[in-house]
Design an enzyme around this catalytic site. Structure first.
Site, PDB file in Angstrom:
ATOM      1  N   ASP D  46       0.832  -1.205   0.000  1.00 45.22           N
ATOM      2  CA  ASP D  46       0.000   0.000   0.000  1.00 45.22           C
ATOM      3  C   ASP D  46       0.867   1.256   0.000  1.00 45.22           C
ATOM      4  O   ASP D  46       0.359   2.366   0.127  1.00 45.22           O
ATOM      5  CB  ASP D  46      -0.935   0.003   1.224  1.00 45.22           C
ATOM      6  CG  ASP D  46      -0.170  -0.084   2.539  1.00 45.22           C
ATOM      7  OD1 ASP D  46       1.076  -0.181   2.517  1.00 45.22           O
ATOM      8  OD2 ASP D  46      -0.808  -0.062   3.606  1.00 45.22           O
ATOM      9  N   HIS D  51       3.145   6.342   0.738  1.00 47.16           N
ATOM     10  CA  HIS D  51       4.410   7.096   0.682  1.00 47.16           C
ATOM     11  C   HIS D  51       4.675   7.740  -0.671  1.00 47.16           C
ATOM     12  O   HIS D  51       5.648   8.454  -0.831  1.00 47.16           O
ATOM     13  CB  HIS D  51       5.586   6.181   1.024  1.00 47.16           C
ATOM     14  CG  HIS D  51       5.457   5.465   2.324  1.00 47.16           C
ATOM     15  ND1 HIS D  51       6.049   4.254   2.569  1.00 47.16           N
ATOM     16  CD2 HIS D  51       4.786   5.779   3.458  1.00 47.16           C
ATOM     17  CE1 HIS D  51       5.745   3.843   3.801  1.00 47.16           C
ATOM     18  NE2 HIS D  51       4.979   4.745   4.354  1.00 47.16           N
ATOM     19  N   TYR D 173      -1.518   0.609  14.416  1.00 53.97           N
ATOM     20  CA  TYR D 173      -0.295   1.398  14.487  1.00 53.97           C
ATOM     21  C   TYR D 173      -0.500   2.617  15.368  1.00 53.97           C
ATOM     22  O   TYR D 173      -1.082   3.612  14.944  1.00 53.97           O
ATOM     23  CB  TYR D 173       0.076   1.878  13.072  1.00 53.97           C
ATOM     24  CG  TYR D 173       0.664   0.824  12.174  1.00 53.97           C
ATOM     25  CD1 TYR D 173       0.850  -0.487  12.607  1.00 53.97           C
ATOM     26  CD2 TYR D 173       1.064   1.137  10.887  1.00 53.97           C
ATOM     27  CE1 TYR D 173       1.410  -1.447  11.785  1.00 53.97           C
ATOM     28  CE2 TYR D 173       1.626   0.180  10.053  1.00 53.97           C
ATOM     29  CZ  TYR D 173       1.791  -1.117  10.498  1.00 53.97           C
ATOM     30  OH  TYR D 173       2.336  -2.059   9.673  1.00 53.97           O
ATOM     31  N   LYS D 206      -1.979  -6.936  12.940  1.00 52.36           N
ATOM     32  CA  LYS D 206      -0.639  -6.624  12.487  1.00 52.36           C
ATOM     33  C   LYS D 206      -0.101  -5.471  13.312  1.00 52.36           C
ATOM     34  O   LYS D 206      -0.707  -4.402  13.375  1.00 52.36           O
ATOM     35  CB  LYS D 206      -0.685  -6.223  11.008  1.00 52.36           C
ATOM     36  CG  LYS D 206       0.672  -5.909  10.431  1.00 52.36           C
ATOM     37  CD  LYS D 206       0.547  -5.163   9.106  1.00 52.36           C
ATOM     38  CE  LYS D 206       1.882  -4.581   8.688  1.00 52.36           C
ATOM     39  NZ  LYS D 206       1.755  -3.635   7.574  1.00 52.36           N
ATOM     40  N   SER D 254       5.160  -6.478  11.241  1.00 50.31           N
ATOM     41  CA  SER D 254       5.651  -5.841  10.011  1.00 50.31           C
ATOM     42  C   SER D 254       7.163  -5.705  10.077  1.00 50.31           C
ATOM     43  O   SER D 254       7.774  -5.735  11.153  1.00 50.31           O
ATOM     44  CB  SER D 254       5.010  -4.473   9.854  1.00 50.31           C
ATOM     45  OG  SER D 254       5.339  -3.663  10.944  1.00 50.31           O
ATOM     46  N   GLY D 256       8.755  -3.053   8.589  1.00 49.95           N
ATOM     47  CA  GLY D 256       9.152  -1.647   8.627  1.00 49.95           C
ATOM     48  C   GLY D 256      10.053  -1.288   7.471  1.00 49.95           C
ATOM     49  O   GLY D 256      10.025  -1.913   6.415  1.00 49.95           O
ATOM     50  N   GLY D 282       6.556  -5.724   3.294  1.00 42.06           N
ATOM     51  CA  GLY D 282       6.356  -4.989   2.053  1.00 42.06           C
ATOM     52  C   GLY D 282       7.653  -4.483   1.450  1.00 42.06           C
ATOM     53  O   GLY D 282       8.249  -5.125   0.587  1.00 42.06           O
TER      54      GLY D 282
END
Lengths: 307, 307, 307, 307, 307
Positions: D46, D51, D173, D206, D254, D256, D282
């Protein structure tokens, strides 16, 4: 391609429709070889459901394949292709945008001929929208004891279709206990069937070429009193067209059973000379080998262009 | 397991469907022993409702238990398990995710055979979603005086199922006043029944193995004129497959009444050689002791893998 | 006109859409002078609402008339004409079917610039269907404090439009407190704005030609580290196209403020050389006398055909 | 592949869910290299939205293409692939059925960071169903002044998803004015964030790997009083897992920011040793050349299999 | 009364509307003294709500009575009478069919002037239908910080009204923090306000007579560059009419505050000479004794007939 005066004139006959419905109507009038002429040749393939697969497709086996008919209609330069849900589903995603589509929303099988003729509703306006169709199609059987069921289904579907900007094509085929076998194509009955479709709100009406026969005694008196000519096919077509809001509804004629090219073209000339708007030609096209079918359809279009 | 070219090809025949519907279709094609081959063997257990419990389950009493059939389908490596609401409800929560499920949305009991054949709608698309099914199932009886009721129910359920990303499996069983007892499995009638299911939008069509008999006089003329071979089972299966959009719809064949393993495997070979996509085998599996049933189902899968 | 391989390729980038949506998308790609090339030139006229009537139409007073723009788009051979509800209502019934229409569903006036940039929703999917449109249009302002409102309105409208077989054209114009004036056309910001539109489900994305400026410090590091070229317009357009799903979304560029023809054609060449799919040209066309506008639009199309 | 006891055990932790939801949950647990182990490695992409495209995809330009990520997840044997609407739309129809999908229903861009952190809702449960997804994804920012908006959106979406048989994956988060920068990964805050997600009904949670830091004074007292170990990553992961219903919710971590393979594998070992259920990785995968990414993902899976 | 060419021409400007909407529009154009001329004089009485009862009705106490205004509009030969729900409810049943009615669907009181100008929605399309109205009325305040709320309410109401065959009359009154007091009647602002109403789909637009003042700097440049004349009222009216789709929307002008008959008639002549379609005259009529009011309204109609 410039937008022609003739198409504008035809659209002007539907002044109560929203621009969406007119847009799809003009889409069919402006596609293919006859684009802009105000004439239409449509390929209909509902015989798989109506008559069974072998009777329909065995004479030309590639026609078992749903892709075949899309390609035939495209190659021949037809204005539109009409079929039941399954045939459109099978290929619409692959041929998206290549030819205007008409989703036939009801169909009648010939496995179970029980009771008065009545088709099953086999598709919806939502399906037509989802599949990118330019119109819905529907069959009514004036003369059937179940006619009112079909008339009422039709008017609800026409209303829903218009809200979605879709015009309607109505197959109006007299059939059932109230008409004799000959009466199904009698000139008075065909004209009456066309009028009924028009009164129910059809944008395009499909009937069979009328024969020189008058079914109803009451009608016979009028035909005689006013000497309405019915001898030639152009005479009879002219009467049907006049019966369809004085020529202000698009009326097209089916070809019926398979026959020779010569015979077909002769009939098409009669339709043209009587002021018919076009032909809808199924078995006579897809039951021939493809190159012959394309040639025949192009010859038919040539006849309509000839006037 | 890699995604095979064959499965991709099969999915390409449904270009108008959303990815959700294609995903569930591929789920069934990619599960079990035949995963990826494009062939399917499905376990259907609706006989409790259709024929009554004793006739269905007494030959192998563990089959009275809904869990039994889930486990049988899993152990045999079937592509999917199909049953009415009650059977799925009873065990779906326990076997969640272990095998693709097909919820049969209508069923006909044999307690009250009154009037023309017509099944009751016994489940909904919402039920299928809630139970984690990969497809809906539905039976139509072409040839029944009540056929149009079923055709219309089916098309609405198919449309709703597609919106929920679920494909449809249609049992198309000619039955009713318009077909003779022999006609129910006549090759012309079975082919026509398959065509009707396809035109109504079925993703997977289930028919009975066709016999060397032609029911309809109009069809007979065509079979004779074009010398369509009907002698062998592969010949007849081939015609049914062709009649299902030229082989572009998944057609599977039921096993019918219980019989010997030898006989079954012979029939399955015929189905395979004619291009059939698989078998759906109820009584012939769950009425045997479980180990025999698993063996038979595996043998059947072996036949399909053999080509 | 034959359906081209290029159009088929473009349609293949939208494999999750229904045939209806693909049909309308192909309709725009297959209309006008650039039909079949995969390139598009669209006439947009929302300035009456956005900038006021005199600023928009006084330079060429016939442009006060809603009919004028339909005729201009038709005469110039544009792929489509985009406008707010009022302008389309005023003429869609008259020009039904003559040119694909895009109904802009939100608009922002410049009388009251209060708070963070946010357009009013001024039309609906139902309006687009009723008026016979081939797509909906919508503006988002990434960088606005109210961006999430617009993102959420857009995704709901795209979902509704798809159900009605309509693709979406998204004007993605960075604006608001989070971007500087120069930043609105910075190459990193324009590329990011295009990505956002694509992720929200836009079928066609409209952005401004990016300038050789980088707004975001984090982006600057990346452009430098990987030496992404930004000197020439083709360089920058190429980056925007790549940022739009690696060139798998149709991205067209606006002309912005009125300027000289020479200057415009130079810019268009840059867009073409960078792989842009076309131009959307409002003020630079309708603020010129009609014959000059038609000539300019044809010259622009000539540039796109040149590659 | 046999259904494992471990997967059955995991499913038993969700006894109030309908079989549909359990089926999709098991689908993700039973796909790819880790199928049946109860461990998961998910590819999430995503970042294009979050970003910007260049920061996300320029390090490995093929990643600009939506097809790339589907293929990467498939080739690496991931359990699932998660992305926003646009990326799934662009390729779901092409890869239908090849890998379980998670539609991320909200997203936050970094162009306009205005006010308290709050994502825009960019997709719907209906979209997830239509695209054939196996779960919905949603991000909450505990610690944001706008947290309640997100909590309420989430619970409505979870309820709607469950009705459609879809489990939910929640990115929890901590972020916003109520937490310090360090606090975002403080062990107490991460554990609290996991608990909130679990209490809101998440099936899979997550979080980021927790650091050896305690943000909240009240929490600090407890950690000290009861000597909760936080020195090593396994210690901290164990606390987070315990905080997620005593290990009865699937919690994945995650990776990061991009970093070296060695470092990643070390971290993954820590997650495994603390009882973590898997990784969602990711940037560390798609920003590497594809063969390196596949190797890394396989190595990560190897670590999880190692226990 | 013969249907005039002028009315037909006016109706032709709304080619996308259904016959129902056109019928109600023609009803207003064909009622009263100005029937068939294409000009309109409407009696509006919303001041009881907007300014309070004493300020509105004490100057002529019979005006406190809702029947009074129906009778006044009838006796004076107005085209229509416009009022909020309460006034119409009070008398519509009694005067059913005597004069076309316009239900004003929103209203603003002057008790609580808080925040940016925004009217309350005080009636519905359903009310308008139930009360036998020929149109809905709605006020927007371009220039208000709350303008988007009103624009969005209006477009939904217009869409709903059209579905019920009702045209819309939009009061477009610039007001709010973005315009100065003088700016509210500045020629550029009034013209812009008329354009916005037209783009939102208004059939009849009501604005205030524009003054020789230009509010917006960007507009000033255009007025100067193109020497748009603004000296005389006819000049300014002409610009407003042009700004309303080049004269293809019906634009009528309010009389504003009470003043002398001489002054009023002078203003009306200016409106007529600039091409205005009529007047909407509230306080200047109902605050006079009835016979004087009837005389004044007839004199005003005389002016419009004079051209």
């Amino acid at each position: 391609m410039a937008f022609t005066e003739r198409v504008k004139q035809i659209l002007s006959w539907y002044p109560s429709d929203n621009p969406g419905t007119l847009t799809h109507l003009s889409r069919m009038l402006n596609h293919g070889t006859l684009a802009g002429t105000g004439k239409m040749v449509i390929l209909p393939v509902d015989q798989g459901f109506e008559h069974g697969p072998h009777r329909s497709f065995q004479p030309n086996p590639p026609a078992y394949d749903p892709d075949y008919h899309f390609q035939l209609a495209i190659d021949a330069g037809c204005n539109a292709y009409a079929a039941p849900l399954g045939f459109l589903e099978a290929s619409a995603g692959k041929f998206a945008g290549e030819i205007p589509l008409i989703l036939k929303l009801n169909n009648s099988d010939s496995l179970a001929k029980v009771g008065e003729p009545l088709s099953a509703v086999t598709g919806s306006v939502k399906d037509a929208v989802r599949l990118g169709c330019s119109a819905i199609g529907f069959t009514i059987y004036p003369g059937s004891g179940a006619r009112n069921v079909m008339f009422e289904e039709l008017r609800e579907l026409i209303a829903e279709a218009k809200e979605h900007g879709l015009p309607s094509v109505v197959w109006s085929y007299p059939r059932g206990s109230a008409v004799s076998k000959d009466g199904e194509t009698a000139v008075d009955v065909v004209a009456y069937a066309a009028q009924i479709a028009a009164q129910l709100g059809a944008h395009i009406i499909k009937v069979k070429p009328p024969k020189d026969f008058i079914e109803q005694p009451e009608a016979k008196k009028v035909f005689e009193k006013y000497s309405i000519p019915t001898k030639t096919l152009p005479d009879r077509v002219r009467h049907v067209i006049q019966s369809s809001f004085n020529g202000k509804r698009i009326v097209i004629f089916s070809g019926g059973e398979a026959k020779g090219s010569e015979e077909i073209l002769e009939e098409v000339k009669g339709i043209r000379d009587g002021g018919g708007f076009g032909s809808i030609m199924g078995r006579n096209s897809f039951q021939r080998p493809k190159d012959e079918a394309v040639k025949l359809l192009k010859d038919v279009m040539g006849v309509f262009k000839g006037k």
